[in-house]
Motif scaffolding. Structure first.
Motif, PDB file in Angstrom:
ATOM      1  N   ILE A  41       0.949  -0.888  -0.594  1.00 32.79           N
ATOM      2  CA  ILE A  41       0.080  -0.024  -0.021  1.00 32.79           C
ATOM      3  C   ILE A  41       1.109   0.905  -0.805  1.00 32.79           C
ATOM      4  CG2 ILE A  41      -1.890   1.793   1.461  1.00 32.79           C
ATOM      5  CD1 ILE A  41      -2.797  -1.551   2.259  1.00 32.79           C
ATOM      6  N   ALA A  42       1.811   1.204   0.530  1.00 33.14           N
ATOM      7  CA  ALA A  42       3.126   2.480   0.954  1.00 33.14           C
ATOM      8  C   ALA A  42       3.818   2.449  -0.797  1.00 33.14           C
ATOM      9  CB  ALA A  42       3.659   2.194   1.804  1.00 33.14           C
ATOM     10  N   GLY A  43       3.887   1.968  -1.238  1.00 37.03           N
ATOM     11  CA  GLY A  43       4.866   1.777  -2.198  1.00 37.03           C
ATOM     12  C   GLY A  43       3.911   1.756  -3.376  1.00 37.03           C
ATOM     13  N   ILE A  44       2.538   2.132  -3.233  1.00 35.50           N
ATOM     14  CA  ILE A  44       1.478   2.176  -4.542  1.00 35.50           C
ATOM     15  C   ILE A  44       1.670   3.853  -4.324  1.00 35.50           C
ATOM     16  CG2 ILE A  44      -0.593   1.852  -5.590  1.00 35.50           C
ATOM     17  CD1 ILE A  44      -0.381  -1.198  -4.887  1.00 35.50           C
ATOM     18  N   SER A  45       0.720   3.896  -3.415  1.00 34.72           N
ATOM     19  CA  SER A  45       0.692   5.019  -2.542  1.00 34.72           C
ATOM     20  C   SER A  45       2.016   6.330  -3.471  1.00 34.72           C
ATOM     21  CB  SER A  45       0.229   5.083  -1.772  1.00 34.72           C
ATOM     22  OG  SER A  45      -0.931   4.866  -1.388  1.00 34.72           O
ATOM     23  N   LEU A  46       2.885   5.584  -2.437  1.00 28.82           N
ATOM     24  CA  LEU A  46       4.253   6.843  -3.073  1.00 28.82           C
ATOM     25  C   LEU A  46       4.486   6.611  -3.957  1.00 28.82           C
ATOM     26  CD1 LEU A  46       6.421   5.555   0.188  1.00 28.82           C
ATOM     27  CD2 LEU A  46       5.145   7.649  -0.401  1.00 28.82           C
ATOM     28  N   PHE A 151      -5.388   9.713  -0.669  1.00 30.13           N
ATOM     29  CA  PHE A 151      -6.358   8.846  -1.229  1.00 30.13           C
ATOM     30  C   PHE A 151      -5.572   7.626  -1.777  1.00 30.13           C
ATOM     31  CE2 PHE A 151      -7.745  13.170  -1.403  1.00 30.13           C
ATOM     32  CZ  PHE A 151      -9.405  12.985  -0.963  1.00 30.13           C
ATOM     33  N   ALA A 152      -4.536   7.672  -2.519  1.00 28.54           N
ATOM     34  CA  ALA A 152      -4.646   6.484  -2.667  1.00 28.54           C
ATOM     35  C   ALA A 152      -4.161   5.400  -1.090  1.00 28.54           C
ATOM     36  CB  ALA A 152      -3.023   6.077  -3.264  1.00 28.54           C
ATOM     37  N   SER A 153      -3.891   5.831  -0.625  1.00 25.37           N
ATOM     38  CA  SER A 153      -3.410   4.681   0.534  1.00 25.37           C
ATOM     39  C   SER A 153      -5.058   4.553   0.900  1.00 25.37           C
ATOM     40  CB  SER A 153      -2.975   5.761   1.896  1.00 25.37           C
ATOM     41  OG  SER A 153      -1.070   5.901   1.165  1.00 25.37           O
ATOM     42  N   VAL A 154      -5.748   5.843   1.615  1.00 26.14           N
ATOM     43  CA  VAL A 154      -7.263   5.245   2.026  1.00 26.14           C
ATOM     44  C   VAL A 154      -8.239   4.463   1.724  1.00 26.14           C
ATOM     45  CG1 VAL A 154      -9.709   6.192   2.438  1.00 26.14           C
ATOM     46  CG2 VAL A 154      -7.236   7.386   3.239  1.00 26.14           C
ATOM     47  N   SER A 155      -7.946   4.251  -0.629  1.00 27.87           N
ATOM     48  CA  SER A 155      -8.655   3.396  -1.258  1.00 27.87           C
ATOM     49  C   SER A 155      -7.730   1.912  -0.905  1.00 27.87           C
ATOM     50  CB  SER A 155      -8.121   3.646  -2.183  1.00 27.87           C
ATOM     51  OG  SER A 155      -9.145   5.160  -2.169  1.00 27.87           O
ATOM     52  N   LEU A 156      -6.570   1.766  -1.428  1.00 29.05           N
ATOM     53  CA  LEU A 156      -6.166   0.791  -1.377  1.00 29.05           C
ATOM     54  C   LEU A 156      -5.917  -0.143   0.094  1.00 29.05           C
ATOM     55  CD1 LEU A 156      -2.467   1.592  -3.255  1.00 29.05           C
ATOM     56  CD2 LEU A 156      -4.866  -0.003  -3.328  1.00 29.05           C
ATOM     57  N   SER A 157      -6.226   0.941   1.058  1.00 26.93           N
ATOM     58  CA  SER A 157      -7.225   0.395   2.464  1.00 26.93           C
ATOM     59  C   SER A 157      -7.735   0.097   2.827  1.00 26.93           C
ATOM     60  CB  SER A 157      -6.071   0.932   3.209  1.00 26.93           C
ATOM     61  OG  SER A 157      -4.483   1.324   3.633  1.00 26.93           O
ATOM     62  N   VAL A 158      -9.103   0.187   2.240  1.00 25.72           N
ATOM     63  CA  VAL A 158     -10.487  -0.458   1.778  1.00 25.72           C
ATOM     64  C   VAL A 158      -9.970  -1.357   1.058  1.00 25.72           C
ATOM     65  CG1 VAL A 158     -12.610   0.223   0.599  1.00 25.72           C
ATOM     66  CG2 VAL A 158     -11.051   1.698   2.108  1.00 25.72           C
ATOM     67  N   TRP A 159      -9.651  -1.646  -0.203  1.00 28.66           N
ATOM     68  CA  TRP A 159      -9.556  -2.930  -0.525  1.00 28.66           C
ATOM     69  C   TRP A 159      -9.309  -3.754   0.362  1.00 28.66           C
ATOM     70  CZ3 TRP A 159     -11.695  -4.123  -5.137  1.00 28.66           C
ATOM     71  CH2 TRP A 159     -12.765  -2.965  -6.235  1.00 28.66           C
TER      72      TRP A 159
END
Length: 198
Positions: A41-46, A151-159
């Motif tokens: 999640i961190a890698g995708i968000s970064l 927003f990517a961190s939040v969205s990916l966390s939901v998934w």
């Protein structure tokens, strides 16, 4: 403030919609739990934050000026996604995978989005649409980078949490294998838009 709310809605819609990254976040949540998926999640968000900042700074123009660079990135990214799909398709229930399967790293997560022309189109579109949000390219790059990263961190966390919930539903190894194969096929399907010109 209206521009910031518009940006927030755009970025939320862009990051929470299904695709390769969300499929991997779901699969990672199923197989490694939320905590084990945090590097992905961190890698995708970064990676997405960096992509958005670069798009705002005008880096995307390199792909337009030198199409061979974009083609090389597509080939490398496709190979990486196919490898991930293959690994996912071979995974059973978490208790049976032992040391064979490992959660993705931060670098692996970042690489996942950096190759993706859809991601570049999305972030470039945001840079063009919201170019007046800051006092110059540097301000816009920071604002877009922070927005996409958060927003990517939040969205990916939901998934990912959705995938983790599946851990409690799947009771047999064959169920895990079937779902992991289905997710691997979705991941392979997510490659098609990369090669199909709009």
């Amino acid at each position: 403030m209206q521009t910031l709310s518009g940006l927030a809605l755009f970025v939320l819609a862009a990051t929470i919609s299904p695709g390769g990254a969300t499929t991997l976040a779901t699969a990672s949540g199923m197989n490694f739990g939320y905590r084990g998926s945090l590097p992905l999640i961190a890698g995708i968000s970064l990676g997405l934050a960096g992509m958005a900042a670069a798009a705002a700074a005008g880096i995307e123009g390199i792909f337009v000026a030198v199409p061979a660079v974009q083609t090389a990135v597509k080939i490398a990214g496709t190979a990486y996604l196919l490898w991930l799909a293959f690994q996912l398709s071979r995974t059973g229930a978490p208790k049976t995978t032992g040391s064979v399967a490992k959660p993705a790293s931060i670098a692996g997560g970042a690489w996942l989005v950096l190759y993706n022309p859809k991601g570049w189109a999305m972030t470039t579109g945001a840079a063009a649409s919201f170019s007046s949000i800051g006092d110059g390219p540097a301000d816009v790059a920071v604002i877009l980078g922070v927005a996409f990263g958060c927003f990517a961190s939040v969205s990916l966390s939901v998934w990912c949490l959705g995938g983790q919930l599946l851990r409690h539903v799947l009771t047999q190894d064959r169920h895990w294998r079937a779902l992991n194969i289905a997710l691997a096929l979705l991941l392979v399907t997510s490659i098609l838009p990369i090669w199909i010109e709009p």
